[in-house]
Design a protein around this motif. Structure first.
Motif, PDB file in Angstrom:
ATOM      1  N   ASP A  80       0.822  -1.218   0.000  1.00  0.00           N
ATOM      2  CA  ASP A  80       0.000   0.000   0.000  1.00  0.00           C
ATOM      3  C   ASP A  80       0.851   1.261   0.000  1.00  0.00           C
ATOM      4  OD1 ASP A  80      -2.256  -1.572   0.077  1.00  0.00           O
ATOM      5  OD2 ASP A  80      -2.622  -1.292   2.225  1.00  0.00           O
ATOM      6  N   GLY A  81       2.100   1.160   0.427  1.00  0.00           N
ATOM      7  CA  GLY A  81       2.953   2.336   0.568  1.00  0.00           C
ATOM      8  C   GLY A  81       3.955   2.511  -0.550  1.00  0.00           C
ATOM      9  N   VAL A  82       3.725   1.906  -1.702  1.00  0.00           N
ATOM     10  CA  VAL A  82       4.630   2.092  -2.838  1.00  0.00           C
ATOM     11  C   VAL A  82       3.826   2.564  -4.046  1.00  0.00           C
ATOM     12  CG1 VAL A  82       6.159   0.272  -1.973  1.00  0.00           C
ATOM     13  CG2 VAL A  82       4.461  -0.280  -3.729  1.00  0.00           C
ATOM     14  N   GLY A  83       4.530   3.107  -5.032  1.00  0.00           N
ATOM     15  CA  GLY A  83       3.879   3.604  -6.233  1.00  0.00           C
ATOM     16  C   GLY A  83       3.431   5.050  -6.080  1.00  0.00           C
ATOM     17  N   PRO A  84       2.799   5.601  -7.103  1.00  0.00           N
ATOM     18  CA  PRO A  84       2.354   7.004  -7.066  1.00  0.00           C
ATOM     19  C   PRO A  84       1.463   7.266  -5.850  1.00  0.00           C
ATOM     20  CG  PRO A  84       2.135   6.105  -9.283  1.00  0.00           C
ATOM     21  CD  PRO A  84       2.479   4.951  -8.398  1.00  0.00           C
ATOM     22  N   LYS A  85       1.719   8.359  -5.168  1.00  0.00           N
ATOM     23  CA  LYS A  85       0.978   8.644  -3.931  1.00  0.00           C
ATOM     24  C   LYS A  85      -0.513   8.802  -4.182  1.00  0.00           C
ATOM     25  CE  LYS A  85       4.694  10.631  -1.163  1.00  0.00           C
ATOM     26  NZ  LYS A  85       5.081  11.747  -0.273  1.00  0.00           N
ATOM     27  N   GLU A  86      -0.857   9.345  -5.351  1.00  0.00           N
ATOM     28  CA  GLU A  86      -2.271   9.569  -5.623  1.00  0.00           C
ATOM     29  C   GLU A  86      -3.033   8.264  -5.814  1.00  0.00           C
ATOM     30  OE1 GLU A  86       0.004  10.114  -9.568  1.00  0.00           O
ATOM     31  OE2 GLU A  86       0.255  10.619  -7.430  1.00  0.00           O
ATOM     32  N   ASN A  87      -2.312   7.164  -6.031  1.00  0.00           N
ATOM     33  CA  ASN A  87      -2.961   5.864  -6.223  1.00  0.00           C
ATOM     34  C   ASN A  87      -2.937   4.999  -4.970  1.00  0.00           C
ATOM     35  OD1 ASN A  87      -3.356   6.577  -8.896  1.00  0.00           O
ATOM     36  ND2 ASN A  87      -1.518   5.516  -9.626  1.00  0.00           N
ATOM     37  N   LYS A  90      -6.282   4.415   1.114  1.00  0.00           N
ATOM     38  CA  LYS A  90      -6.442   4.657   2.547  1.00  0.00           C
ATOM     39  C   LYS A  90      -6.947   3.372   3.187  1.00  0.00           C
ATOM     40  CE  LYS A  90      -7.142   9.650   2.770  1.00  0.00           C
ATOM     41  NZ  LYS A  90      -7.962  10.743   3.354  1.00  0.00           N
ATOM     42  N   ARG A  91      -6.423   3.070   4.369  1.00  0.00           N
ATOM     43  CA  ARG A  91      -6.802   1.848   5.067  1.00  0.00           C
ATOM     44  C   ARG A  91      -7.178   2.163   6.516  1.00  0.00           C
ATOM     45  NH1 ARG A  91      -7.357  -2.005   1.006  1.00  0.00           N
ATOM     46  NH2 ARG A  91      -5.389  -2.323  -0.124  1.00  0.00           N
ATOM     47  N   LEU A  92      -8.028   1.327   7.081  1.00  0.00           N
ATOM     48  CA  LEU A  92      -8.335   1.414   8.510  1.00  0.00           C
ATOM     49  C   LEU A  92      -7.274   0.642   9.278  1.00  0.00           C
ATOM     50  CD1 LEU A  92     -12.203   0.869   8.545  1.00  0.00           C
ATOM     51  CD2 LEU A  92     -10.927   3.028   8.488  1.00  0.00           C
ATOM     52  N   ASP A  93      -6.625   1.319  10.215  1.00  0.00           N
ATOM     53  CA  ASP A  93      -5.633   0.675  11.083  1.00  0.00           C
ATOM     54  C   ASP A  93      -6.345   0.161  12.329  1.00  0.00           C
ATOM     55  OD1 ASP A  93      -3.444  -0.114  12.592  1.00  0.00           O
ATOM     56  OD2 ASP A  93      -3.164   1.916  13.389  1.00  0.00           O
ATOM     57  N   THR A  99      -7.144   6.050  10.607  1.00  0.00           N
ATOM     58  CA  THR A  99      -7.094   5.891   9.155  1.00  0.00           C
ATOM     59  C   THR A  99      -5.679   6.176   8.672  1.00  0.00           C
ATOM     60  OG1 THR A  99      -9.411   6.541   8.919  1.00  0.00           O
ATOM     61  CG2 THR A  99      -8.022   6.694   6.960  1.00  0.00           C
ATOM     62  N   GLU A 100      -5.130   5.255   7.912  1.00  0.00           N
ATOM     63  CA  GLU A 100      -3.770   5.376   7.384  1.00  0.00           C
ATOM     64  C   GLU A 100      -3.828   5.823   5.926  1.00  0.00           C
ATOM     65  OE1 GLU A 100      -0.101   5.661   6.367  1.00  0.00           O
ATOM     66  OE2 GLU A 100      -0.594   5.226   8.469  1.00  0.00           O
ATOM     67  N   SER A 101      -3.159   6.925   5.612  1.00  0.00           N
ATOM     68  CA  SER A 101      -3.177   7.473   4.255  1.00  0.00           C
ATOM     69  C   SER A 101      -2.162   6.819   3.330  1.00  0.00           C
ATOM     70  CB  SER A 101      -2.903   8.978   4.302  1.00  0.00           C
ATOM     71  OG  SER A 101      -1.539   9.217   4.670  1.00  0.00           O
ATOM     72  N   ASN A 102      -1.136   6.162   3.901  1.00  0.00           N
ATOM     73  CA  ASN A 102      -0.066   5.527   3.132  1.00  0.00           C
ATOM     74  C   ASN A 102       0.733   6.507   2.273  1.00  0.00           C
ATOM     75  OD1 ASN A 102      -0.067   2.612   3.756  1.00  0.00           O
ATOM     76  ND2 ASN A 102      -2.182   2.707   3.034  1.00  0.00           N
ATOM     77  N   GLN A 103       0.723   7.789   2.649  1.00  0.00           N
ATOM     78  CA  GLN A 103       1.540   8.772   1.933  1.00  0.00           C
ATOM     79  C   GLN A 103       3.024   8.600   2.242  1.00  0.00           C
ATOM     80  OE1 GLN A 103       0.123  11.133  -0.531  1.00  0.00           O
ATOM     81  NE2 GLN A 103      -1.086   9.262  -0.217  1.00  0.00           N
ATOM     82  N   VAL A 104       3.328   7.920   3.328  1.00  0.00           N
ATOM     83  CA  VAL A 104       4.703   7.522   3.626  1.00  0.00           C
ATOM     84  C   VAL A 104       4.757   5.999   3.617  1.00  0.00           C
ATOM     85  CG1 VAL A 104       6.523   7.457   5.378  1.00  0.00           C
ATOM     86  CG2 VAL A 104       5.269   9.581   4.944  1.00  0.00           C
TER      87      VAL A 104
END
Length: 501
Positions: A80-87, A90-93, A99-104
């Motif tokens: 979930d944390g790789v590839g273009p950030k816009e893609n 978001k996941r429920l932790d 809520t995890e955005s996976n921007q990092v």
């Protein structure tokens, strides 16, 4: 109060692994988002990482950083944390009901770690996932290219592998709070098979298997014995965790807790020796104490808030504001690790930024050092080299954790390259100074300097408005004399004494 300490060049414990001063960052609260990462901040770099935080981390000189959890990792999909950030989804932790955005993800963290001067220690999800996802993750991170996962890394912008050496096989898998909790037998089998697969990718990896979450777990220490019997031939470390509390506001009892820590380490070291002997093995397994810190100031209130809130992103959570009393505790913990450096080779303060951390930030505002930043920094920068076996004669007191707690807690290190001896000394007594004669056998002292952390108020804190309330200062409580050095350690004080040889 009088004390006698003997440091001899002939009596040493071990060479200290620099990773004894490791750290930890989890996707929890504001550790990542508005902690190390805040795009748009005045100090943000081109990747959104806060330069002011990086500077504070570099000054700590922490050689390794565990990531991304913690409880978080046990339901985390690293993809979930790789590839273009816009893609990125978001996941429920489920661990912290956020809520995890996976921007990092791994790319951003790896780049941050390089800037911060620290190596990665990556944790693998063995809660909701298993062997297959683990080998894909290691292949993505470490394989040069020419395969699906390594080529995906290259496609995502990283040509060369990161070559991460240390991998954690899950997190606190004995805990009923953990996503995917397992029995020792279940976990031992899964961890062993995962380790075998990872060794197939790279036999030189350093693998960490989960020990007990803390020494009060009902399965401790049988958990260690069962897991190690299943994994001994494949792993390098067993992880231990411990947090320190003072709900009763009793300083003497609080500062006695590191004796419980020492007993915990000693017990697990004995279990390691037992399994080694039972297997007739020459293999050395050590301890990675990869979560430790003071944690109680807001713990109960935070536990209640997590149960009731509605999946926020990067909320303020576990943001303990440390006081001067915690300086003394952290000093005693670090001294315990130094004295046990023959078996504890890696240790990670939990955590590094905002979440029970030595560094705090304000979104859009400054970053500053908490009180506990200072004893950690002093030990990390100066507690390198060889740990000395000190002989200490001082009065003691009895506590709930153990009897005969010495009023003086002291550890010593020899840095032969720098030509220095360093002593870290905590006076646990509330009203009496300690006059310590330190005999130096086999050393010739040239000069001595004394650094002290002390405050009249045990509740004194460093805040955004007053960030320098508790800081180290030069002192005059150490001088050359007799057969070594003479120290005067004020009541409730932390001292670092450096001797030039």
């Amino acid at each position: 109060m009088k004390a006698r300490v003997t440091a001899s060049a002939a009596y040493t414990i071990a060479d200290i692994d620099k990773r004894l001063y490791g750290s930890f960052l989890e996707h929890l609260g504001r550790a990542i988002y508005t902690g190390i990462y805040e795009p748009g901040h005045q100090h943000a770099d081109e990747q959104g990482m806060r330069r002011d935080v990086i500077e504070l981390v570099r000054a700590l000189d922490t050689p390794i950083c565990r990531y991304p959890g913690g409880n978080f990792v046990s339901a985390y999909n690293w993809e979930d944390g790789v590839g273009p950030k816009e893609n990125r989804p978001k996941r429920l932790d489920l661990a912290w009901r956020t809520t995890e955005s996976n921007q990092v993800g791994i790319h951003e963290f790896a780049d941050w770690a390089e800037k911060a001067g620290t190596e990665m220690m990556l944790a693998i999800n063995l809660g909701s996932r298993g062997l297959d996802a683990a080998r894909a993750f290691v292949e993505y991170v470490n394989h040069p290219g020419g395969t699906y996962w390594s080529d995906l890394r290259r496609k995502n912008g990283r040509k060369d592998p990161w070559n991460c050496r240390v991998w954690c096989l899950g997190n606190e898998m004995d805990g009923p709070w953990q996503i995917g909790q397992k029995s020792a037998t279940e976990y031992g089998h899964l961890a062993n098979e995962t380790a075998k697969a990872l060794r197939g990718l790279d036999p030189t990896l350093e693998l960490v298997v989960c020990g007990s979450s803390h020494s009060d777990m009902p399965t401790y220490p049988q958990w260690e014995a069962t897991v190690l019997e299943a994994t001994y031939d494949q792993v390098d470390y067993i992880s231990l965790h411990m947090y320190f509390e003072n709900y009763e506001k009793n300083t003497q009892e609080y500062l006695a807790l590191p004796v419980k820590l020492d007993r915990y380490i000693g017990t697990v070291a004995s279990v390691i020796d037992f399994v080694k002997a039972k297997r007739r093995s020459k293999r050395e397994v050590k301890i990675a104490f990869d979560e430790w810190n003071v944690w109680y100031h807001n713990r109960k209130e935070d536990a209640e808030r997590v149960r009731t809130w509605d999946w926020p992103e990067a909320p303020r959570l576990l943001e303990d504001i440390y006081n001067f009393e915690d300086v003394l505790q952290v000093g005693c913990i670090l001294n315990t690790f130094i004295r046990r450096s023959d078996v504890v080779r890696i240790a990670c303060i939990a955590q590094l930024v905002n979440v029970i951390a030595p560094i705090m930030t304000e979104p859009g505002g400054p970053a500053w050092r908490q009180t506990i930043y200072w004893p950690f920094m002093l030990a990390s920068k100066h507690g390198r080299g060889t740990a000395l076996q000190l002989a200490v004669d001082v009065s003691t007191y009895d506590a709930a954790a153990a009897d005969k707690i010495p009023w003086l807690d002291i550890a010593g290190t020899l840095d032969a390259d720098r030509g220095t001896l360093t002593f870290f000394a905590i006076n646990r007594h509330s009203s009496e100074a300690i006059e310590a004669d330190v005999s130096l056998e086999g050393f010739r002292a040239k000069e001595v300097e004394h650094t002290i952390i002390r405050h009249d108020d045990l509740e004194a804190r460093n805040t955004m408005q007053a960030p320098d309330t508790v800081t180290p200062k030069k002192a005059d409580g150490a001088r050359l004399g007799g057969r070594g050095i003479e120290l005067v350690l004020p009541p409730h004080s932390y001292s670092m004494v450096r001797v030039t040889l």
